[in-house]
Write a protein that holds these residues in place. Structure first.
Motif, PDB file in Angstrom:
ATOM      1  N   GLY A 198       0.869  -1.102   0.038  1.00  0.00           N
ATOM      2  CA  GLY A 198      -0.019  -0.024  -0.008  1.00  0.00           C
ATOM      3  C   GLY A 198       0.911   1.408  -0.066  1.00  0.00           C
ATOM      4  N   ARG A 199       0.140   2.413  -0.235  1.00  0.00           N
ATOM      5  CA  ARG A 199       0.932   3.785  -0.201  1.00  0.00           C
ATOM      6  C   ARG A 199       1.412   4.021   1.080  1.00  0.00           C
ATOM      7  N   SER A 200       0.759   3.677   2.050  1.00  0.00           N
ATOM      8  CA  SER A 200       1.228   3.963   3.614  1.00  0.00           C
ATOM      9  C   SER A 200       2.240   3.103   3.991  1.00  0.00           C
ATOM     10  N   GLU A 204       2.325  10.673   0.171  1.00  0.00           N
ATOM     11  CA  GLU A 204       1.512  11.647   1.404  1.00  0.00           C
ATOM     12  C   GLU A 204       2.020  11.094   2.562  1.00  0.00           C
ATOM     13  N   PHE A 205       2.327   9.958   2.993  1.00  0.00           N
ATOM     14  CA  PHE A 205       2.808   9.634   4.159  1.00  0.00           C
ATOM     15  C   PHE A 205       4.487   9.461   4.481  1.00  0.00           C
ATOM     16  N   ARG A 206       5.099  10.148   3.844  1.00  0.00           N
ATOM     17  CA  ARG A 206       6.593  10.042   3.969  1.00  0.00           C
ATOM     18  C   ARG A 206       7.145  10.108   5.353  1.00  0.00           C
ATOM     19  N   ILE A 207       6.501  10.786   6.236  1.00  0.00           N
ATOM     20  CA  ILE A 207       7.111  10.493   7.559  1.00  0.00           C
ATOM     21  C   ILE A 207       6.942   9.090   8.203  1.00  0.00           C
ATOM     22  N   LEU A 208       6.071   8.461   7.826  1.00  0.00           N
ATOM     23  CA  LEU A 208       6.109   6.935   8.087  1.00  0.00           C
ATOM     24  C   LEU A 208       6.989   6.123   7.058  1.00  0.00           C
ATOM     25  N   LEU A 209       7.256   6.648   5.920  1.00  0.00           N
ATOM     26  CA  LEU A 209       8.217   5.801   4.911  1.00  0.00           C
ATOM     27  C   LEU A 209       9.499   6.367   5.004  1.00  0.00           C
ATOM     28  N   ARG A 210      10.274   6.399   6.106  1.00  0.00           N
ATOM     29  CA  ARG A 210      11.521   6.970   6.032  1.00  0.00           C
ATOM     30  C   ARG A 210      12.555   5.761   5.665  1.00  0.00           C
ATOM     31  N   GLN A 211      13.805   6.168   5.323  1.00  0.00           N
ATOM     32  CA  GLN A 211      14.796   5.192   5.062  1.00  0.00           C
ATOM     33  C   GLN A 211      15.264   4.600   6.393  1.00  0.00           C
ATOM     34  N   ASP A 212      15.267   5.062   7.602  1.00  0.00           N
ATOM     35  CA  ASP A 212      15.798   4.428   8.795  1.00  0.00           C
ATOM     36  C   ASP A 212      14.910   3.394   9.149  1.00  0.00           C
TER      37      ASP A 212
END
Length: 620
Positions: free
Chosen positions: A401-403, A431-439
């Protein structure tokens, strides 16, 4: 001559390699067909992996159990974490890689994967029976039978190379184009189009004056992509920066009348966010200079990639112009830049699994879907390989999903919105990039990869340990309280607000001007507590505390979106029978045939009122 395969992968670029590795590691018998065994995983453009949003994708591939992160780590010559001055949602890892070692490491990895076979030849067509693919046909007339096929043809489908007024067939310089597949697919009812990309000249580093360029070193403490135990770099090669000028631009303009881009010989659209140098000086005429990144191609080669000077102008114009760039006055050119046109298939013709809607068990991945970039291609290959394996073994399809991931954003954008120019991933698309971090890619996706059979138990154990250690550290920092007299002088020294009462140490991590190392240094107990704590645990705890409110807000929004994604739409749903839907919605929904209301809501031209109408009908 050949056994029947579970999955046949056509093309051994970044998408093809990930597709073959994924399907094979899940237990499928895989045939990887490539036109040239010596160019497996060739870095056709710049020798680098990652970058803004792309670095997040590489980490997601790694967390799921793909190979791109590991291969990048083994072949990197420089590591940089981009955007560290911004919030953690923007932090993006990037490696400069040794071009030859990258390809070599990929080939070694594939040859050591027991279920992968290889065949060197051009695939000229597919074997289709009852709207189902059952194999491929080669240029020598051989048939290789398989239960599924993944097409990852890159820029090779009817590829046409342009240098000034010269043009010749090819999928890459020195390599022939692939023919037959487009014509067959169009005959079967597929829609195709043309796209364009380009590459800059390659030059001899021995002929450059490095002293007049700005050095761009790697990070002082280099990181890496993979969450496994790949070795971080001890030594790094620097890149350099220089600039074009008005003399360069004036010389380039003399070739415009022979430019295939300006004369209309190139019909396909090029990447908007990576334009050629002639396009840049034409579109941004007010600028008197453009940045040029001078990037080494490896540890033991003098070949240099001139990033930012992509061009299809005549080779003599390229050479005259490049000699006017500071540091390039006496440059020796290895090969000129060129543009390449190739066929692609608008990705709205695909299901969320990347299987085509017209032909069962046929999957598309990479530039054939209109994307640009190694990372975007590799992630699609991984997903197509997983789903091809699952389909032939009668397992559930796999969709992110996108999230959940940037990979999910990428595929969702492609299949719902399509693209008429090369699609490149950016953080702004999520739209949920704070959830999708590299770390936190490992925290988000390793358990999923483990269930698929791609991520090992050790990797899952490591992730669970990381989660446990982070939670424990947050609890410990919350228990430590500091008095005003212990800390106010330190806060004043760094222009941070003083305190008037005893305060939990964790509260200081919420201040934007303070980082985790500073906060820990405020108290001896915290220093002692964290002296052996890995930096990734410290950073993870800091991010979760500092951005707690934003993370919670995005989780709630993602849950709301997930509710729509859970409302399935029957595969034979007739949108044209719903009078209350707008005409555009009827057309778009009938064309794309979304599998759920969430997907329907993201289709261009479908508005909230249409979704409300659908919800009423679905409730009935």
């Amino acid at each position: 001559m050949f056994p029947q395969y579970d999955v046949i992968v056509v093309g051994a670029g970044h998408a093809g390699c990930e597709a073959a590795a994924a399907a094979a590691n899940m237990g499928s018998k895989v045939m990887l067909v490539t036109m040239n065994m010596n160019t497996i995983a060739q870095m056709s453009c710049n020798p680098a992996m990652g970058g803004v949003a792309k670095g997040q994708i590489v980490r997601e591939i790694d967390a799921l159990g793909g190979y791109s992160g590991i291969i990048s780590d083994k072949s990197m010559i420089q590591f940089r974490m981009l955007n560290k001055s911004k919030g953690p949602a923007m932090w993006s890892p990037r490696t400069q890689n040794d071009r030859m070692r990258f390809a070599e490491e990929w080939r070694i990895a594939l040859e050591q994967t027991p279920n992968v076979d290889f065949w060197q030849e051009m695939v000229s067509g597919l074997v289709i029976k009852d709207k189902r693919v059952i194999g491929v046909r080669t240029s020598m007339g051989l048939e290789i039978m398989g239960k599924s096929v993944v097409l990852t043809n890159g820029t090779f489908l009817n590829g046409l190379i342009h240098i000034g007024e010269k043009r010749f067939g090819g999928g890459r310089t020195g390599e022939k184009a692939a023919t037959g597949i487009t014509e067959q697919l169009v005959g079967l009812g597929f829609e195709s189009g043309r796209m364009k990309t380009g590459t800059p000249p390659r030059v001899d580093g021995r002929s450059l004056n490095w002293n007049v360029m700005e050095e761009q070193p790697g990070d002082e403490i280099p990181g890496k992509f993979s969450f496994t135990d790949t070795m971080p770099l001890k030594n790094q090669r620097p890149c350099h920066i220089t600039y074009t000028n008005s003399d360069v631009h004036d010389i380039l303009k003399t070739g415009f009348e022979k430019s295939p881009m300006f004369t209309g010989r190139i019909k396909g659209l090029g990447p908007r966010y990576c334009p050629s140098i002639e396009d840049k000086i034409n579109r941004f005429a007010e600028r008197d200079r453009h940045q040029i990144f001078v990037e080494p191609e490896g540890w033991n080669t003098v070949e240099i990639y001139v990033n930012g000077f992509s061009t299809s102008l005549p080779e003599d114009v390229q050479y005259k112009a490049i000699t006017k760039i500071p540091g390039f006055e006496h440059v020796k050119m290895f090969r000129p830049g060129y543009a390449i046109e190739y066929d692609y298939f608008p990705p709205t013709q695909l299901q969320p699994t990347l299987e085509t809607k017209l032909i069962d068990n046929l999957y598309f991945a990479g530039q054939i879907n209109g994307t640009t970039g190694y990372e975007e291609a590799a992630s699609q290959g991984l997903m197509a390989g997983i789903n091809a394996h699952n389909k032939v073994h009668e397992k559930d399809s796999f969709v992110l999903g996108r999230s959940e991931s940037y990979i999910g954003v990428l595929i969702d954008d492609l299949i719902n919105k399509g693209t008429d120019e090369p699609y490149r991933m950016f953080t702004s698309r999520a739209e949920f990039r704070i959830l999708l971090r590299q770390d936190n890619a490992d925290i988000r996706l390793t358990e999923i990869g483990h269930k698929l059979g791609l991520a090992s138990q050790t990797r899952l154990d490591n992730v669970n340990q990381k989660i446990s250690d982070t939670k424990k550290l947050i609890e410990q920092l919350n228990q430590i309280k500091v008095k005003p007299e212990e800390i106010n002088s330190k806060l004043q020294d760094i222009n941070s607000a003083i305190i008037r009462e005893k305060t939990p140490l964790i509260n200081f991590l919420r201040r934007p001007e303070l980082d985790v190392q500073q906060v820990i240094s405020f108290h001896s107990e915290a220093l002692e507590l964290t002296k052996n704590t890995p930096i990734e645990i410290l950073e993870q705890a800091s991010i979760l505390i500092k951005y707690e409110t934003y993370i919670e807000k995005e989780k709630n929004l993602a849950d709301q979106m997930g509710n729509l994604d859970n409302k399935k739409i029957p595969g034979d749903f007739n949108y044209r029978n719903i009078p209350a839907l707008s005409a555009e919605a009827k057309e778009k929904l009938s064309n794309i045939m979304p599998s759920n209301l969430g997907q329907a809501s993201r289709i261009s031209g479908v508005n909230p009122a249409d979704i409300s109408v659908l919800m009423v009908y679905m409730a009935r």
